[in-house]
Design a protein around this motif. Structure first.
Motif, PDB file in Angstrom:
ATOM      1  N   LEU A 121      55.660  51.588  52.930  1.00 56.41           N
ATOM      2  CA  LEU A 121      55.888  52.297  51.658  1.00 56.41           C
ATOM      3  C   LEU A 121      55.256  51.532  50.492  1.00 56.41           C
ATOM      4  CD1 LEU A 121      57.546  54.559  50.048  1.00 56.41           C
ATOM      5  CD2 LEU A 121      59.120  52.666  49.587  1.00 56.41           C
ATOM      6  N   VAL A 122      55.525  50.230  50.429  1.00 53.13           N
ATOM      7  CA  VAL A 122      54.995  49.408  49.321  1.00 53.13           C
ATOM      8  C   VAL A 122      53.463  49.399  49.374  1.00 53.13           C
ATOM      9  CG1 VAL A 122      54.867  47.048  48.426  1.00 53.13           C
ATOM     10  CG2 VAL A 122      57.076  47.988  49.126  1.00 53.13           C
ATOM     11  N   ALA A 123      52.921  49.291  50.601  1.00 52.49           N
ATOM     12  CA  ALA A 123      51.458  49.276  50.755  1.00 52.49           C
ATOM     13  C   ALA A 123      50.860  50.596  50.271  1.00 52.49           C
ATOM     14  CB  ALA A 123      51.089  49.021  52.213  1.00 52.49           C
ATOM     15  N   GLU A 124      51.456  51.694  50.710  1.00 49.19           N
ATOM     16  CA  GLU A 124      50.935  53.026  50.359  1.00 49.19           C
ATOM     17  C   GLU A 124      51.019  53.310  48.867  1.00 49.19           C
ATOM     18  OE1 GLU A 124      52.484  55.214  54.197  1.00 49.19           O
ATOM     19  OE2 GLU A 124      53.030  56.281  52.333  1.00 49.19           O
ATOM     20  N   ARG A 125      52.149  52.942  48.284  1.00 50.11           N
ATOM     21  CA  ARG A 125      52.376  53.303  46.875  1.00 50.11           C
ATOM     22  C   ARG A 125      51.750  52.292  45.925  1.00 50.11           C
ATOM     23  NH1 ARG A 125      56.366  57.436  46.853  1.00 50.11           N
ATOM     24  NH2 ARG A 125      55.863  57.560  44.655  1.00 50.11           N
ATOM     25  N   GLY A 126      51.292  51.162  46.448  1.00 51.93           N
ATOM     26  CA  GLY A 126      50.561  50.193  45.620  1.00 51.93           C
ATOM     27  C   GLY A 126      51.401  49.539  44.541  1.00 51.93           C
ATOM     28  N   CYS A 127      52.718  49.422  44.779  1.00 51.58           N
ATOM     29  CA  CYS A 127      53.539  48.762  43.759  1.00 51.58           C
ATOM     30  C   CYS A 127      53.666  47.266  44.075  1.00 51.58           C
ATOM     31  CB  CYS A 127      54.906  49.422  43.663  1.00 51.58           C
ATOM     32  SG  CYS A 127      55.736  49.550  45.198  1.00 51.58           S
ATOM     33  N   ASP A 128      54.257  46.532  43.153  1.00 52.77           N
ATOM     34  CA  ASP A 128      54.523  45.114  43.390  1.00 52.77           C
ATOM     35  C   ASP A 128      55.786  44.991  44.250  1.00 52.77           C
ATOM     36  OD1 ASP A 128      52.369  44.399  41.825  1.00 52.77           O
ATOM     37  OD2 ASP A 128      53.556  44.115  40.023  1.00 52.77           O
ATOM     38  N   VAL A 129      55.913  43.843  44.908  1.00 51.70           N
ATOM     39  CA  VAL A 129      57.115  43.621  45.723  1.00 51.70           C
ATOM     40  C   VAL A 129      57.565  42.171  45.562  1.00 51.70           C
ATOM     41  CG1 VAL A 129      55.806  43.047  47.861  1.00 51.70           C
ATOM     42  CG2 VAL A 129      58.136  43.924  48.029  1.00 51.70           C
ATOM     43  N   CYS A 130      58.875  41.997  45.408  1.00 52.54           N
ATOM     44  CA  CYS A 130      59.445  40.655  45.361  1.00 52.54           C
ATOM     45  C   CYS A 130      60.092  40.366  46.705  1.00 52.54           C
ATOM     46  CB  CYS A 130      60.481  40.549  44.240  1.00 52.54           C
ATOM     47  SG  CYS A 130      61.266  38.928  44.179  1.00 52.54           S
ATOM     48  N   LEU A 131      59.643  39.305  47.362  1.00 50.59           N
ATOM     49  CA  LEU A 131      60.163  38.900  48.670  1.00 50.59           C
ATOM     50  C   LEU A 131      61.092  37.711  48.456  1.00 50.59           C
ATOM     51  CD1 LEU A 131      56.824  39.017  50.706  1.00 50.59           C
ATOM     52  CD2 LEU A 131      58.500  40.856  50.338  1.00 50.59           C
ATOM     53  N   MET A 132      62.355  37.868  48.830  1.00 41.81           N
ATOM     54  CA  MET A 132      63.346  36.823  48.579  1.00 41.81           C
ATOM     55  C   MET A 132      63.824  36.186  49.868  1.00 41.81           C
ATOM     56  SD  MET A 132      67.019  37.101  46.695  1.00 41.81           S
ATOM     57  CE  MET A 132      67.838  37.146  48.291  1.00 41.81           C
ATOM     58  N   HIS A 133      64.105  34.901  49.815  1.00 42.23           N
ATOM     59  CA  HIS A 133      64.695  34.206  50.968  1.00 42.23           C
ATOM     60  C   HIS A 133      66.205  34.414  51.014  1.00 42.23           C
ATOM     61  CE1 HIS A 133      66.723  30.913  53.086  1.00 42.23           C
ATOM     62  NE2 HIS A 133      65.706  31.018  53.916  1.00 42.23           N
ATOM     63  N   MET A 134      66.687  34.735  52.211  1.00 39.95           N
ATOM     64  CA  MET A 134      68.144  34.805  52.409  1.00 39.95           C
ATOM     65  C   MET A 134      68.404  34.311  53.829  1.00 39.95           C
ATOM     66  SD  MET A 134      70.791  38.035  52.069  1.00 39.95           S
ATOM     67  CE  MET A 134      69.530  39.252  52.330  1.00 39.95           C
ATOM     68  N   LEU A 135      69.391  33.443  53.986  1.00 39.71           N
ATOM     69  CA  LEU A 135      69.777  32.989  55.321  1.00 39.71           C
ATOM     70  C   LEU A 135      70.965  33.825  55.766  1.00 39.71           C
ATOM     71  CD1 LEU A 135      69.189  30.716  57.461  1.00 39.71           C
ATOM     72  CD2 LEU A 135      71.049  29.445  56.393  1.00 39.71           C
ATOM     73  N   GLY A 136      70.776  34.625  56.830  1.00 38.74           N
ATOM     74  CA  GLY A 136      71.861  35.500  57.281  1.00 38.74           C
ATOM     75  C   GLY A 136      71.905  36.770  56.455  1.00 38.74           C
ATOM     76  N   GLU A 137      73.084  37.329  56.293  1.00 37.19           N
ATOM     77  CA  GLU A 137      73.240  38.562  55.531  1.00 37.19           C
ATOM     78  C   GLU A 137      74.452  38.404  54.609  1.00 37.19           C
ATOM     79  OE1 GLU A 137      75.311  41.553  57.309  1.00 37.19           O
ATOM     80  OE2 GLU A 137      76.297  40.183  58.657  1.00 37.19           O
ATOM     81  N   PRO A 138      74.505  39.212  53.514  1.00 31.32           N
ATOM     82  CA  PRO A 138      75.518  38.965  52.493  1.00 31.32           C
ATOM     83  C   PRO A 138      76.951  38.811  53.015  1.00 31.32           C
ATOM     84  CG  PRO A 138      73.935  40.541  51.671  1.00 31.32           C
ATOM     85  CD  PRO A 138      73.561  40.263  53.112  1.00 31.32           C
ATOM     86  N   ARG A 139      77.308  39.600  54.026  1.00 32.12           N
ATOM     87  CA  ARG A 139      78.706  39.572  54.491  1.00 32.12           C
ATOM     88  C   ARG A 139      79.132  38.171  54.929  1.00 32.12           C
ATOM     89  NH1 ARG A 139      80.844  41.066  58.950  1.00 32.12           N
ATOM     90  NH2 ARG A 139      78.809  41.484  59.881  1.00 32.12           N
ATOM     91  N   THR A 140      78.168  37.426  55.520  1.00 33.67           N
ATOM     92  CA  THR A 140      78.535  36.152  56.138  1.00 33.67           C
ATOM     93  C   THR A 140      77.712  34.944  55.662  1.00 33.67           C
ATOM     94  OG1 THR A 140      76.988  36.722  57.890  1.00 33.67           O
ATOM     95  CG2 THR A 140      79.297  37.232  58.303  1.00 33.67           C
ATOM     96  N   MET A 141      76.789  35.153  54.732  1.00 33.76           N
ATOM     97  CA  MET A 141      75.769  34.128  54.470  1.00 33.76           C
ATOM     98  C   MET A 141      76.293  32.805  53.905  1.00 33.76           C
ATOM     99  SD  MET A 141      73.958  35.915  51.211  1.00 33.76           S
ATOM    100  CE  MET A 141      74.862  36.235  49.679  1.00 33.76           C
ATOM    101  N   GLN A 142      77.496  32.831  53.293  1.00 31.55           N
ATOM    102  CA  GLN A 142      77.986  31.579  52.719  1.00 31.55           C
ATOM    103  C   GLN A 142      78.872  30.785  53.683  1.00 31.55           C
ATOM    104  OE1 GLN A 142      75.509  31.481  50.369  1.00 31.55           O
ATOM    105  NE2 GLN A 142      76.991  30.132  49.392  1.00 31.55           N
TER     106      GLN A 142
END
Ligand code: HH2
Length: 279
Positions: A121-142
């Motif tokens: 989608l991002v490639a096709e629509r030519g928009c910018d994208v912010c790629l963020m680091h996350m270890l695990g997923e929000p429910r359990t990441m801490q």
């Protein structure tokens, strides 16, 4: 010679959620969210990051229909604002609707790992994208996050995600990177990432930092989320010194003033150059 000082771009947060960690429920009503977005632009936000799903530690996922219902009217209401619009989502269908409504940046906290359709989608629509680091997923990441060397590990992850994005057809120039402060990190992980942020900046793409009101600031200062503005600004100024260029904040006016003055001071010169790659 010292590295050139980036012109700081302030990204104002518009959380259209009942449960965000610092402002949950405040902007759930679209009329209130739109007014809040306009107020943040008046305070100096060049970008508005609109989100319909909390990613705070322990947060439960939100369904696609509900997320669309929350964010689309707000994006539509802010389409004429004098700021770029960013959609904070990991769902391709939400990103697609947001782009249709005027968003030009997809802020994906899963760094294209959450939805198999997102990269195309991002490639096709030519928009910018912010790629963020996350270890695990929000429910359990801490729950007891561990790294070898947190900065090296986050940098390697972001380098790999950048190459993945490029391999999926996203222009390298469209990718922004974010170390994901507070996403699967202890207080010392957060502090070390900020202290050595130049190692992430060295990947050669604009770096976004999101420290605003986060709990490590409360641990240090003993303050509640709404009273963490000074702590937030301290981290933003250090991140600017280390080369970050985009600052995701709730308290736009204070961050804008601090960053403008800090950047001018680092340059020893005013006014700043007029162009930046994140505009
Ligand atoms: N932090 C939050 C949400 N989205 N996106 C990026 N790129 N970087 C961040 O650090 C970041 C982010 C969490 O803050 P907030 O939106 O205020 O809270 P919640 O996730 O509870 O809505």
């Amino acid at each position: 010679m010292a590295a050139p000082v980036p012109e700081p771009v302030v990204m104002g947060v518009v959380n259209v959620t009942p449960d965000s960690f610092s402002d949950g429920g405040e902007w759930l009503d679209p009329v209130a969210a739109i007014a809040h977005g306009h107020a943040l632009v008046a305070q100096g936000a060049a970008l508005l990051d609109i989100g319909g799903e909390s990613t705070r530690p322990g947060a439960e996922p939100v369904g696609e229909a509900e997320e669309l219902r929350r964010v689309v009217p707000v994006l539509e209401g802010l389409a004429q604002a004098r700021a770029r619009l960013s959609i904070d989502t990991s769902k391709a269908a939400v990103a697609a609707a947001a782009i249709d409504a005027g968003a030009t940046l997809v802020n994906d906290v899963t760094a294209l790992r959450g939805d198999a359709e997102m990269a195309a989608l991002v490639a096709e629509r030519g928009c910018d994208v912010c790629l963020m680091h996350m270890l695990g997923e929000p429910r359990t990441m801490q729950r007891d996050p561990r790294y070898g060397d947190v900065v090296a590990d986050v940098r390697a992850f972001l380098a790999e995600r950048l190459e993945h994005a490029v391999a999926e057809g996203i222009a390298r120039e469209r990718v922004w990177l974010d170390p994901g402060i507070g996403f699967g990190k202890t207080i010392d992980h957060n502090l070390e990432l900020l202290a050595r942020l130049d190692e992430i900046v060295a990947l050669g793409r604009p770096v976004v930092v999101g420290t605003s009101r986060k709990s490590f600031l409360g641990t240090i200062t003993g303050r509640e989320p709404g009273d963490r503005v000074a702590g937030t600004i301290a981290t933003n100024v250090i991140a600017l010194v280390r080369g970050a260029s985009v600052f995701r904040v709730h308290d736009v006016a204070a961050a804008r003033d601090a960053l403008l003055v800090a950047a001018a001071t680092l340059r020893g010169r005013w006014p700043p150059p007029t162009t930046t790659s994140t505009r």
